[in-house]
Design an enzyme around this catalytic site. Sequence first.
Site, PDB file in Angstrom:
ATOM      1  N   LYS A  38       0.807  -1.230   0.000  1.00  0.00           N
ATOM      2  CA  LYS A  38       0.000   0.000   0.000  1.00  0.00           C
ATOM      3  C   LYS A  38       0.839   1.277   0.000  1.00  0.00           C
ATOM      4  O   LYS A  38       0.368   2.318  -0.415  1.00  0.00           O
ATOM      5  CB  LYS A  38      -0.943   0.006   1.200  1.00  0.00           C
ATOM      6  CG  LYS A  38      -0.207   0.207   2.509  1.00  0.00           C
ATOM      7  CD  LYS A  38      -1.139   0.219   3.707  1.00  0.00           C
ATOM      8  CE  LYS A  38      -0.350   0.607   4.942  1.00  0.00           C
ATOM      9  NZ  LYS A  38      -0.802  -0.029   6.163  1.00  0.00           N
ATOM     10  N   ARG A 133      -5.467   1.505  17.480  1.00  0.00           N
ATOM     11  CA  ARG A 133      -6.172   1.609  16.206  1.00  0.00           C
ATOM     12  C   ARG A 133      -7.166   0.453  16.203  1.00  0.00           C
ATOM     13  O   ARG A 133      -8.019   0.406  17.090  1.00  0.00           O
ATOM     14  CB  ARG A 133      -5.190   1.597  15.025  1.00  0.00           C
ATOM     15  CG  ARG A 133      -5.799   2.257  13.785  1.00  0.00           C
ATOM     16  CD  ARG A 133      -4.847   2.338  12.612  1.00  0.00           C
ATOM     17  NE  ARG A 133      -4.521   1.022  12.069  1.00  0.00           N
ATOM     18  CZ  ARG A 133      -3.628   0.831  11.093  1.00  0.00           C
ATOM     19  NH1 ARG A 133      -2.981   1.848  10.583  1.00  0.00           N
ATOM     20  NH2 ARG A 133      -3.385  -0.390  10.644  1.00  0.00           N
TER      21      ARG A 133
HETATM   22  C1  LIG Z   1       0.235  -0.615   6.754  1.00  0.00           C
HETATM   23  C2  LIG Z   1       0.072  -1.802   7.578  1.00  0.00           C
HETATM   24  C3  LIG Z   1       1.147  -2.691   7.752  1.00  0.00           C
HETATM   25  C4  LIG Z   1       2.521  -2.421   7.190  1.00  0.00           C
HETATM   26  O1  LIG Z   1       3.170  -1.445   7.930  1.00  0.00           O
HETATM   27  P1  LIG Z   1       4.687  -1.044   7.630  1.00  0.00           P
HETATM   28  O2  LIG Z   1       5.048  -0.158   8.741  1.00  0.00           O
HETATM   29  O3  LIG Z   1       4.690  -0.345   6.303  1.00  0.00           O
HETATM   30  O4  LIG Z   1       5.480  -2.293   7.594  1.00  0.00           O
HETATM   31  C5  LIG Z   1       0.928  -3.828   8.495  1.00  0.00           C
HETATM   32  N1  LIG Z   1      -0.278  -4.088   9.039  1.00  0.00           N
HETATM   33  C6  LIG Z   1      -1.320  -3.269   8.899  1.00  0.00           C
HETATM   34  C7  LIG Z   1      -2.611  -3.627   9.554  1.00  0.00           C
HETATM   35  C8  LIG Z   1      -1.189  -2.101   8.175  1.00  0.00           C
HETATM   36  O5  LIG Z   1      -2.239  -1.287   8.044  1.00  0.00           O
END
Ligand SMILES: *Cc1c(COP(=O)(O)O)cnc(C)c1O
Length: 362
Positions: A38, A133
Amino acid sequence: MKSRYPCLEVNLFKLRENITIVKNMCDKNGIKLAGVIKGFSGFAEAAKMYEDAGVDFIASSRLEQLEQVKAGGVKTPCMCIRIAMLSELERLVHAAEYSLQSEIEVLKALDKAVGRKGTIHNVILMVECGDLREGFWSEEELVEAALLVENDLPNLYLAGVGVNVGCYGSVNATNAKLQEFVDKAELVEKSIGRKLDILSGGGTSSLPRILDGDMPERVNMLRVGEGIAFGKDMPDYYFYDIEGINKDVFILKAEVVEVKRKPTHPIGELVVDAFGNKPVYEDRGIRNRALVAIGRVDYGDPFDIEPVEEGIKVLGASSDHTILDIEDAGREIKVGDVIEFGIRYSSSVYLTNSPNVRYVFY
Ligand SMILES: *Cc1c(COP(=O)(O)O)cnc(C)c1O
């Protein structure tokens, strides 16, 4: 083909190298890897690199990206890592084999949507451990959801549980914090009477536990985005270096549209800038500056892009212009020249979503 700017050069070879480095780290510790795409809006060319490197899952928060990945022919199981909207469940079951979930109402509706498709969908229940979150905070509700999926929702398979750290609440993924998560996972296991396949212990910010050798043994999956695609958070914020990680998978190129010597402090009565802020301007006398044709609209915060060349500094930006100090640049910079910038997660999420920025792969 004539060049057009701004553009974002993506070095797929360097990306592939980074995936392999992180995958090897995970393999040595019995940890499965979800490659999170993403951070760069997940185009299929990149997803193919993750597949070639053999990651276990390709993950994104956005169904559009997973749909694009599948349309590009990628066969690696997809995981939706934003807890699902009720309104997107029909799409979710086609775009992803796995999803993170935290609401009983959504689980029930998802089971129905999967039933209509006639397959099985794997869910990972998110557990709240303090980053505040997504995730079940009440242990009773967590166990209730687990029992529901396990016994009463025939189209869902309870693949495991997951935790999120270092996102909203900036909470560090310490050994103790991840052990708290394992304890909650074991509570779930006790209630359903079997071991869970997946204990997903966070993202990039959990990599230090592998490097320090103190990852709780039961954590067996990580969802890594930034640490693979950009590799900047580990050295800049956590002070760990992952050997061999390329920090320049993405290079932003923008074109110079004005070069002039001007004062460094604005002249006149100061109010606010174009975004309602009151920046502080340091008076450094008359200096040589360049404007490049890219702005906040494209990357968000101008201080999240970093000129590659020594002696060039970002001074600030408005929507469509970025102002650079080039007084100390190692060469003469002229109108029409192209300036290169390193980017990071926080600028990439905007750049890769801007219709004005073209991708160039090599
Ligand atoms: C964006 C996200 C990740 C990845 O996070 P990074 O810090 O880019 O490795 C992992 N888990 C969830 C639920 C996320 O939203």
